[in-house]
Design an enzyme around this catalytic site. Sequence first.
Site, PDB file in Angstrom:
ATOM      1  N   THR A 129      -0.358   2.074   1.938  1.00 12.84           N
ATOM      2  CA  THR A 129      -0.617   1.170   0.807  1.00 12.84           C
ATOM      3  C   THR A 129       0.475   0.120   0.587  1.00 12.84           C
ATOM      4  OG1 THR A 129       0.390   2.650  -0.828  1.00 12.84           O
ATOM      5  CG2 THR A 129      -1.978   2.915  -0.407  1.00 12.84           C
ATOM      6  N   GLY A 130       1.488   0.104   1.467  1.00 11.61           N
ATOM      7  CA  GLY A 130       2.533  -0.913   1.375  1.00 11.61           C
ATOM      8  C   GLY A 130       2.250  -2.028   2.372  1.00 11.61           C
ATOM      9  N   GLY A 170      10.224  -0.166   4.185  1.00 12.97           N
ATOM     10  CA  GLY A 170       9.463   0.616   3.207  1.00 12.97           C
ATOM     11  C   GLY A 170      10.006   2.025   3.024  1.00 12.97           C
ATOM     12  N   VAL A 171       9.096   2.954   2.811  1.00 13.35           N
ATOM     13  CA  VAL A 171       9.494   4.338   2.562  1.00 13.35           C
ATOM     14  C   VAL A 171      10.123   4.932   3.828  1.00 13.35           C
ATOM     15  CG1 VAL A 171       7.248   5.429   3.080  1.00 13.35           C
ATOM     16  CG2 VAL A 171       8.774   6.456   1.403  1.00 13.35           C
ATOM     17  N   ASP A 172       9.672   4.491   4.995  1.00 14.96           N
ATOM     18  CA  ASP A 172      10.215   4.941   6.280  1.00 14.96           C
ATOM     19  C   ASP A 172      11.707   4.607   6.376  1.00 14.96           C
ATOM     20  OD1 ASP A 172      10.251   5.887   8.881  1.00 14.96           O
ATOM     21  OD2 ASP A 172       9.076   4.241   9.740  1.00 14.96           O
ATOM     22  N   ASP A 200      11.553   8.074  -6.434  1.00 10.54           N
ATOM     23  CA  ASP A 200      11.945   7.745  -5.065  1.00 10.54           C
ATOM     24  C   ASP A 200      11.801   9.048  -4.284  1.00 10.54           C
ATOM     25  OD1 ASP A 200      13.376   7.475  -2.698  1.00 10.54           O
ATOM     26  OD2 ASP A 200      15.044   6.391  -3.624  1.00 10.54           O
ATOM     27  N   ILE A 201      10.956   9.049  -3.283  1.00 12.54           N
ATOM     28  CA  ILE A 201      10.616  10.296  -2.579  1.00 12.54           C
ATOM     29  C   ILE A 201      11.835  10.931  -1.908  1.00 12.54           C
ATOM     30  CG2 ILE A 201       9.952   9.343  -0.310  1.00 12.54           C
ATOM     31  CD1 ILE A 201       7.387  11.158  -0.549  1.00 12.54           C
ATOM     32  N   ASN A 205       5.461   4.583  11.588  1.00 17.02           N
ATOM     33  CA  ASN A 205       4.632   3.839  12.551  1.00 17.02           C
ATOM     34  C   ASN A 205       4.603   4.643  13.851  1.00 17.02           C
ATOM     35  OD1 ASN A 205       6.899   2.985  14.273  1.00 17.02           O
ATOM     36  ND2 ASN A 205       7.458   1.714  12.519  1.00 17.02           N
ATOM     37  N   TYR A 207       1.061  -1.923   5.253  1.00 19.17           N
ATOM     38  CA  TYR A 207      -0.190  -1.767   5.995  1.00 19.17           C
ATOM     39  C   TYR A 207      -1.427  -2.198   5.195  1.00 19.17           C
ATOM     40  CZ  TYR A 207       1.945   0.511  10.100  1.00 19.17           C
ATOM     41  OH  TYR A 207       2.667   0.782  11.238  1.00 19.17           O
TER      42      TYR A 207
HETATM   43  N1  AR6 Z   1       9.745   6.509  -2.437  1.00 20.25           N
HETATM   44  C1  AR6 Z   1       8.419   6.598  -2.637  1.00 20.25           C
HETATM   45  N2  AR6 Z   1       7.543   5.638  -2.275  1.00 20.25           N
HETATM   46  C2  AR6 Z   1       8.049   4.535  -1.691  1.00 20.25           C
HETATM   47  C3  AR6 Z   1       9.430   4.364  -1.429  1.00 20.25           C
HETATM   48  C4  AR6 Z   1      10.299   5.430  -1.826  1.00 20.25           C
HETATM   49  N3  AR6 Z   1      11.623   5.369  -1.625  1.00 20.25           N
HETATM   50  N4  AR6 Z   1       9.602   3.155  -0.828  1.00 20.25           N
HETATM   51  C5  AR6 Z   1       8.376   2.587  -0.725  1.00 20.25           C
HETATM   52  N5  AR6 Z   1       7.451   3.412  -1.256  1.00 20.25           N
HETATM   53  P1  AR6 Z   1       5.151   1.396   3.136  1.00 20.25           P
HETATM   54  P2  AR6 Z   1       2.821   1.720   4.944  1.00 20.25           P
HETATM   55  C6  AR6 Z   1       5.987   3.243  -1.353  1.00 20.25           C
HETATM   56  O1  AR6 Z   1       5.101  -0.066   3.320  1.00 20.25           O
HETATM   57  O2  AR6 Z   1       2.002   0.789   4.138  1.00 20.25           O
HETATM   58  C7  AR6 Z   1       7.203   0.855   7.579  1.00 20.25           C
HETATM   59  O3  AR6 Z   1       7.966  -0.195   8.048  1.00 20.25           O
HETATM   60  C8  AR6 Z   1       5.435   1.841  -1.346  1.00 20.25           C
HETATM   61  O4  AR6 Z   1       5.556   1.260  -2.626  1.00 20.25           O
HETATM   62  O5  AR6 Z   1       6.458   2.083   3.183  1.00 20.25           O
HETATM   63  O6  AR6 Z   1       2.204   2.998   5.415  1.00 20.25           O
HETATM   64  C9  AR6 Z   1       6.785   1.824   8.683  1.00 20.25           C
HETATM   65  O7  AR6 Z   1       7.748   1.939   9.701  1.00 20.25           O
HETATM   66  C10 AR6 Z   1       3.976   2.123  -0.987  1.00 20.25           C
HETATM   67  O8  AR6 Z   1       3.276   2.578  -2.140  1.00 20.25           O
HETATM   68  O9  AR6 Z   1       4.193   2.158   4.245  1.00 20.25           O
HETATM   69  C11 AR6 Z   1       5.523   1.210   9.188  1.00 20.25           C
HETATM   70  O10 AR6 Z   1       5.773   0.216  10.154  1.00 20.25           O
HETATM   71  C12 AR6 Z   1       4.093   3.304  -0.021  1.00 20.25           C
HETATM   72  O11 AR6 Z   1       5.401   3.834  -0.202  1.00 20.25           O
HETATM   73  C13 AR6 Z   1       4.907   0.596   7.962  1.00 20.25           C
HETATM   74  O12 AR6 Z   1       5.996   0.329   7.083  1.00 20.25           O
HETATM   75  C14 AR6 Z   1       3.872   2.959   1.435  1.00 20.25           C
HETATM   76  O13 AR6 Z   1       4.429   1.702   1.735  1.00 20.25           O
HETATM   77  C15 AR6 Z   1       3.971   1.564   7.268  1.00 20.25           C
HETATM   78  O14 AR6 Z   1       3.324   0.900   6.204  1.00 20.25           O
END
Ligand code: AR6
Length: 167
Positions: free
Chosen positions: A117-118, A31-33, A9-10, A23, A120
């Site tokens: 990669t989540g 997600g990670v945000d 977990d980052i 975003n 998006y």
């Molecule tokens: N630690 C590490 N990686 C993570 C964590 C974590 N705690 N949580 C998720 N991931 P995403 P995007 C991974 O969807 O595709 C948000 O709502 C996840 O498994 O977080 O760039 C923003 O506000 C995946 O591999 O980001 C934007 O609106 C990666 O992080 C939108 O999502 C990215 O997944 C951005 O979408």
Amino acid sequence: MRLVAVHADITTLQVDAIVNAANTSLLGDGGVDGAIHRAAGPGLLAECHALGGCDVGDARLTGGHALPARHVIHTVGPVWHGGDAGESELLASCYRRSLEVAAQAGIRSLAFPGISTGVYGFPVEAAARIAVDTVREFDAATPHIERVIFCCFSHEDLAIYRRLLDG
Ligand code: AR6
């Protein structure tokens, strides 16, 4: 520069900076945000408000607030539209701009999630290849950063990165 892949977990990583897959509003979401904003606390959102947003492919620096990381670099990945809309170039730009911002701030260790990669929808294998290639190119040009961690949230993602880094 040392490039490593970990399964974590980052928000738990003790590095100079973690990168956020944000975003364009920079105001947090899922997600990670969402995880980063929850772990950093309300001070991060206040600081992000003052930045007034960020373009796709660009990056912005803030403090880490309650996180173990001292800084957060917020970058905005492209939404995947099938691959013909400049997605690869924009994703490479996210990694490059994050590294430039990090180098300017004197950051020596940073961790990336799999940007785009989540939600998006960018295919993981192609995205990982762009991530590794772009970081390696940056390293060859400007060797300031000592350690880059590719932080994988699944064992499948970790296996892809390990293969690319060993190759
Ligand atoms: N630690 C590490 N990686 C993570 C964590 C974590 N705690 N949580 C998720 N991931 P995403 P995007 C991974 O969807 O595709 C948000 O709502 C996840 O498994 O977080 O760039 C923003 O506000 C995946 O591999 O980001 C934007 O609106 C990666 O992080 C939108 O999502 C990215 O997944 C951005 O979408």
